[in-house]
Scaffold this motif. Structure first.
Motif, short mmCIF file in Angstrom:
data_model
loop_
_atom_site.label_atom_id
_atom_site.label_comp_id
_atom_site.label_asym_id
_atom_site.label_seq_id
_atom_site.Cartn_x
_atom_site.Cartn_y
_atom_site.Cartn_z
N LEU B 17 6.77 5.47 -3.24
CA LEU B 17 5.80 4.83 -2.34
C LEU B 17 4.38 5.32 -2.59
N HIS B 18 4.27 6.62 -2.93
CA HIS B 18 2.92 7.14 -3.23
C HIS B 18 2.33 6.47 -4.47
N SER B 19 3.22 6.16 -5.45
CA SER B 19 2.66 5.63 -6.70
C SER B 19 2.54 4.11 -6.72
N LEU B 20 2.92 3.44 -5.62
CA LEU B 20 2.77 1.98 -5.58
C LEU B 20 1.29 1.59 -5.61
N ASP B 21 1.04 0.42 -6.15
CA ASP B 21 -0.34 -0.09 -6.19
C ASP B 21 -0.87 -0.25 -4.76
N PRO B 22 -2.03 0.35 -4.45
CA PRO B 22 -2.54 0.28 -3.07
C PRO B 22 -2.80 -1.14 -2.57
N ARG B 23 -3.12 -2.06 -3.50
CA ARG B 23 -3.35 -3.45 -3.07
C ARG B 23 -2.06 -4.03 -2.50
N LEU B 24 -0.94 -3.73 -3.21
CA LEU B 24 0.35 -4.23 -2.72
C LEU B 24 0.68 -3.62 -1.37
N LYS B 25 0.38 -2.31 -1.24
CA LYS B 25 0.72 -1.64 0.03
C LYS B 25 -0.03 -2.29 1.20
N ILE B 26 -1.29 -2.63 0.96
CA ILE B 26 -2.06 -3.28 2.05
C ILE B 26 -1.45 -4.65 2.38
N ILE B 27 -1.09 -5.38 1.34
CA ILE B 27 -0.47 -6.71 1.58
C ILE B 27 0.85 -6.53 2.33
N TYR B 28 1.64 -5.52 1.93
CA TYR B 28 2.92 -5.28 2.62
C TYR B 28 2.70 -4.94 4.10
N VAL B 29 1.65 -4.16 4.36
CA VAL B 29 1.35 -3.79 5.76
C VAL B 29 1.08 -5.05 6.57
N LEU B 30 0.31 -5.96 5.98
CA LEU B 30 0.00 -7.21 6.70
C LEU B 30 1.27 -8.04 6.92
N VAL B 31 2.06 -8.17 5.85
CA VAL B 31 3.29 -8.98 5.94
C VAL B 31 4.25 -8.36 6.96
N LEU B 32 4.44 -7.05 6.86
CA LEU B 32 5.39 -6.38 7.77
C LEU B 32 4.91 -6.45 9.22
N SER B 33 3.59 -6.37 9.42
CA SER B 33 3.07 -6.45 10.79
C SER B 33 3.37 -7.84 11.38
N ILE B 34 3.19 -8.87 10.56
CA ILE B 34 3.50 -10.23 11.04
C ILE B 34 4.99 -10.34 11.34
N LEU B 35 5.80 -9.78 10.43
CA LEU B 35 7.26 -9.83 10.64
C LEU B 35 7.66 -9.12 11.93
N ALA B 36 7.05 -7.97 12.16
CA ALA B 36 7.36 -7.22 13.39
C ALA B 36 7.02 -8.06 14.61
N PHE B 37 5.90 -8.77 14.51
CA PHE B 37 5.48 -9.60 15.62
C PHE B 37 6.43 -10.77 15.85
N LEU B 38 7.00 -11.28 14.75
CA LEU B 38 7.88 -12.44 14.86
C LEU B 38 9.32 -12.06 15.23
N SER B 39 9.68 -10.79 15.02
CA SER B 39 11.07 -10.36 15.30
C SER B 39 11.33 -10.39 16.80
N LYS B 40 12.42 -11.10 17.17
CA LYS B 40 12.72 -11.20 18.60
C LYS B 40 14.14 -10.77 18.92
N SER B 41 15.09 -11.09 17.99
CA SER B 41 16.49 -10.78 18.30
C SER B 41 16.77 -9.30 18.04
N MET B 42 17.80 -8.81 18.66
CA MET B 42 18.19 -7.41 18.50
C MET B 42 18.52 -7.10 17.04
N ASN B 43 19.21 -8.05 16.38
CA ASN B 43 19.58 -7.87 14.97
C ASN B 43 18.35 -7.68 14.09
N ASP B 44 17.36 -8.57 14.29
CA ASP B 44 16.12 -8.47 13.51
C ASP B 44 15.47 -7.11 13.70
N MET B 45 15.46 -6.69 14.96
CA MET B 45 14.80 -5.42 15.27
C MET B 45 15.51 -4.23 14.63
#
Lengths: 232, 238
Positions: B17-45
């Motif tokens: 994780l430390h050696s991942l490209d920082p641009r990708l990490k920022i994009i992942y943060v955005l994608v994961l934040s949206i996913l967290a917001f969209l997760s509603k069911s217990m399974n997703d969570m």
């Protein structure tokens, strides 16, 4: 190296600096001493163009700081009194490279200069450390490394020993002396501690924004020191 | 001082994780934040939480450090929960989901800042925001602002704590509005002074908003593996 000609600087309605003219020779070690509020830091900031005079001029290697403060600044580095606020990045090696980024060094060259500078100050082992985890003495060295990496011809140290213990005080002053004697860097040491004058060759004494003494350390006497409001 | 600074601090480790490209990490943060917001069911969570836990383990972040880092947010968790309990029709469940989402946002940003040095973030933000140049926005200014925030926000927490302790030692009472006002104005004063000092220091080190950092970012094998991994994870949830 640095020439100030009849400079005045006013803050709000009060004159902080009044008719100051002086010259700092290349390779010299000058102490700028005065009591608190005498205008030392304001004057020192004129030397690298951070502050420009309201009246008069400051020249750094012939460059007028009013006309080209950026190039003046390339010649004169500044180590601030509050080194905590001086660090932009949170990892030591990155912070030391900040000035080099601004000088548009290639990444490889930047890396090698940073490594070399950290090694020179014997803090190579701190390269990957978070700046918030450093001791006061180490922070001071990192702040110095950030300036030294840019290879300035002159460095201004604004009260570098404030908040340091005796051991770290001696260490930083010895390093400053080394930079002057071995690397031939012009040093301007801003201080209000008489004990630190032993490192300097030239002394400028400020009182209420005016120079009351400018010359060889050997010519400094108790009367002048007392007149400047400094304890002997 | 570092003992009190758990949030937002980079820790050097040799991990994928430390050696991942920082641009990708920022994009992942955005994608994961949206996913967290969209997760509603217990399974997703549960799947989402397990994924974040895996990232924490991969980044070799000490769980104790995370728990200590979350301390500053306990009050916000409690406040959020109470608000839902009082004003939401579906009360308890919605309150818990809101807290979970907030916790995930914090953990995701913690993983980013723990595994990415500020210079990496600055370069990545600068590269990602370079299209904004057409609107006259200078990417370096955005990147530097973010880096300064990351560097100084934890320091502000420590300063606040010092100020609070010093006021309490002189019998301040933070239930009184004038004492709260006082600590806020002192903090503002300190922050403005620090900002002024930092600005001087940056100019004395030739800060130039017009330049682009020469650091070249290139995607490596690890980065491509991570893209596949994150894509699979998104498919798994949706």
């Amino acid at each position: 190296m640095i020439k100030a000609k009849n400079i005045y600087f006013r803050y709000e309605e009060k004159f902080i600096l009044k008719n100051i003219s002086l010259e700092i020779e290349e390779g010299s070690f000058t102490a700028l001493i005065g009591a608190n509020g005498s205008g030392k830091t304001t004057l020192a900031k004129h030397f690298n163009g951070l502050v420009v005079p309201d009246k008069g001029s400051v020249f750094v290697n012939g460059i007028d700081t009013k006309k080209d403060s950026l190039n003046a600044r390339k010649n004169v580095g500044f180590v601030f009194q509050n080194f905590e606020d001086q660090m932009v990045y949170s990892v030591v090696e990155e912070d030391v490279g900040f000035g080099l980024e601004n000088l548009e060094y290639s990444y490889d060259k930047l890396k090698s200069v940073v490594d070399e500078t950290l090694k020179k100050l014997r803090i190579g082992h701190l390269a990957k450390v978070n700046v918030n985890a450093l001791s006061q003495g180490q922070k001071q060295l990192v702040a110095l490394a950030g300036v030294l990496a840019m290879n300035p011809k002159c460095i201004v140290f604004d009260e570098p020993t404030t908040n340091l213990d005796e051991k770290n005080k001696k260490n930083i002053l010895d390093i400053i002396k080394y930079l002057n004697r071995k690397d031939k860097i012009t040093i301007i040491l801003v201080t209000n501690m008489l004990g630190e004058l032993k490192y300097a060759d030239e002394v400028i004494v400020l009182k209420s924004g005016s120079v009351i003494f400018n010359g060889k350390k050997s010519r400094l006497n108790k009367k002048i020191i007392k007149g400047a409001g400094l304890d002997d | 001082m570092i003992k009190k600074l758990y949030f937002g601090q980079y820790r050097h480790r040799e991990t994928m994780l430390h050696s991942l490209d920082p641009r990708l990490k920022i994009i992942y943060v955005l994608v994961l934040s949206i996913l967290a917001f969209l997760s509603k069911s217990m399974n997703d969570m549960i799947v989402f939480s397990s994924f974040i836990l895996l990232c924490v383990l991969l980044a070799k972040i000490d769980v104790k450090t995370i728990i200590k880092g979350l301390r500053s947010f306990y009050f916000i968790f409690a406040f959020l929960f109470l608000m839902y309990l009082m004003f939401s029709p579906n009360q308890l469940r919605q309150g818990l989901v809101a807290i979970w989402r907030f916790l995930m946002f914090i953990l995701i940003s913690m993983i980013l800042t723990f595994t990415t040095p500020i210079s990496g973030l600055v370069t990545a933000i600068e590269k990602l925001s370079s299209p904004l140049k057409i609107f006259g926005i200078r990417p370096r200014n955005i990147a530097t602002t973010v880096s300064i925030a990351i560097r100084f926000i934890p320091v502000m927490f420590v300063n606040f704590e010092r100020m609070r302790e010093s006021m309490i030692s002189r019998l301040a009472d933070f239930r009184k509005m004038n004492h709260i006002k006082l600590v806020v104005s002192l903090m503002l004063h300190k922050m403005l002074k620090s900002a002024s000092n930092l600005s001087d220091a940056m100019y004395s080190r030739l800060y130039n908003e017009g330049i682009e950092i020469n650091k070249i970012l290139k995607l490596k094998e690890y980065d491509y593996v991570s893209i596949v991994f994150v894509a699979l994870f998104i498919l798994l949830i949706y």
